[in-house]
Design an enzyme around this catalytic site. Sequence first.
Site, PDB file in Angstrom:
ATOM      1  N   SER A  67      -3.395  -0.476   2.271  1.00  0.00           N
ATOM      2  CA  SER A  67      -2.612   0.746   2.371  1.00  0.00           C
ATOM      3  C   SER A  67      -1.833   0.915   1.071  1.00  0.00           C
ATOM      4  O   SER A  67      -1.251  -0.048   0.566  1.00  0.00           O
ATOM      5  CB  SER A  67      -1.658   0.682   3.563  1.00  0.00           C
ATOM      6  OG  SER A  67      -1.012   1.930   3.727  1.00  0.00           O
ATOM      7  N   GLU A  68      -1.838   2.135   0.537  1.00  0.00           N
ATOM      8  CA  GLU A  68      -1.327   2.368  -0.824  1.00  0.00           C
ATOM      9  C   GLU A  68       0.138   1.967  -0.997  1.00  0.00           C
ATOM     10  O   GLU A  68       0.584   1.704  -2.105  1.00  0.00           O
ATOM     11  CB  GLU A  68      -1.509   3.839  -1.199  1.00  0.00           C
ATOM     12  CG  GLU A  68      -0.599   4.773  -0.396  1.00  0.00           C
ATOM     13  CD  GLU A  68      -0.949   6.240  -0.587  1.00  0.00           C
ATOM     14  OE1 GLU A  68      -2.105   6.539  -0.917  1.00  0.00           O
ATOM     15  OE2 GLU A  68      -0.061   7.086  -0.384  1.00  0.00           O
TER      16      GLU A  68
END
Lengths: 213, 235
Positions: free
Chosen positions: A50-51
């Site tokens: 997840s960024e």
Amino acid sequence: MNGIQRRGKEALARRVAQDIPDGAIVNLGIGQPTRVADHFGAGRDVILHSENGLLGMGPAPAAGAEDFDLINAGKQPVTLRPGGAYFHHADSFAMMRGGHLDICVLGAFQVSATGDLANWSTGEPGAIPAVGGAMDLAIGARETWVMMDLLTRDGRSKLVAQCSYPLTGIACVRRVYTDLATFECTPQGLRLVDAAEGLDREALQRLVGLPIA
Amino acid sequence: MIDKTAATLADALGPVRDGATVLIGGFGTAGVPEELIDALRQQGARELTLVNNNAGNGDTGLAALLASGAVRKMVCSFPRTADSWVFDDLYRRGRIELELVPQGTLAERLRAAGAGIGAFFCPTGYGTPLAEGKETRLIAGRGHVLELPLHGDLALVKAERGDRWGNLTYRKAARNFGPVMAAAARHTVATVHELAELGGIDPEHVVTPGLYVDRVVRIDRVATRAGGFRQERAA
């Protein structure tokens, strides 16, 4: 389109999940692609990135167990699997740009036959532009896949010769999974991977308006 | 003796000049230095340039700072959210400037500032409207865009534990922009929920070494007011 077995949202998510190999490191963008995570099954170990600084992201927590320091890129509460890690934003995007993610799955407004992607702005006057991590993901992951309906609400193909919306990245999309068919984007144009039952190549070419190898 | 701890948020913040560039950490509900943002608003500096991934949610925190008219320009990757009405209104009335930066480029420009890098070529955004007017170069056959470092006069960071030398740890995804912003600003202020004795943070676990941090102030742990969270899951 009588007699065509159009893939619903869950069927499409299942179709994308089917192509993600065991051991892959994957980013599922936000929105519809996050549903893909529900279809890996027990046999596969897929590591989700997840960024906002998570590797080994797990499913949503039970109601009442949310931790607002543990959220995904869509800002929804998630969990971390054993073996997971936290890191800062520059490291997170280095993982993308550095080619360390195997696959990212994104939504799209338009994809060109050669893999140009438009998914961040419709270019409407007065709209407030917002890009987030879309451009970094599109060009960073080793393979970028798109998940979308093939046609707009008024029946126009979202697979196009050239994107008319502002670009997210050039020649970055490898595969396009849609409700009606799966395609590969190549320098030579579109290649058909599979089609919904009841739909043949000729019918697809008429819908898309482009040659499909 | 080095003691970077401050008794109050206002003391920690110190003077902020008009026109300053302020780096503000946080992503969604995680790592938003809400108490420091409120202190900045109360301090009263004007004509600010703010750097944050988003552009405020609801009516509190960053949105309240925007609503106070103190902000001339927003540098962010994703200003538009379901409840970003304060920013939306200012933007549509031409009352605030927007510099839109891809999220990874935002993080790397901050990292470059902290690391003393003069500029870097980055493939993100090549061939898109966000590269317009920027120098480009083909490197190994791939298009790259020249990006400049993003320095701050002040960074506001929400950490978890700290000590009087300014060493910091973070909690889960609240780390997000904290470490790169702490390094990219001339003056960095961090809130922590716990002040440790020197040596109380395992040196193996220090995420932001104290030399990047100027002031540390302890705050209570409160339920988040930060925006971006909706009870229903995104479709």
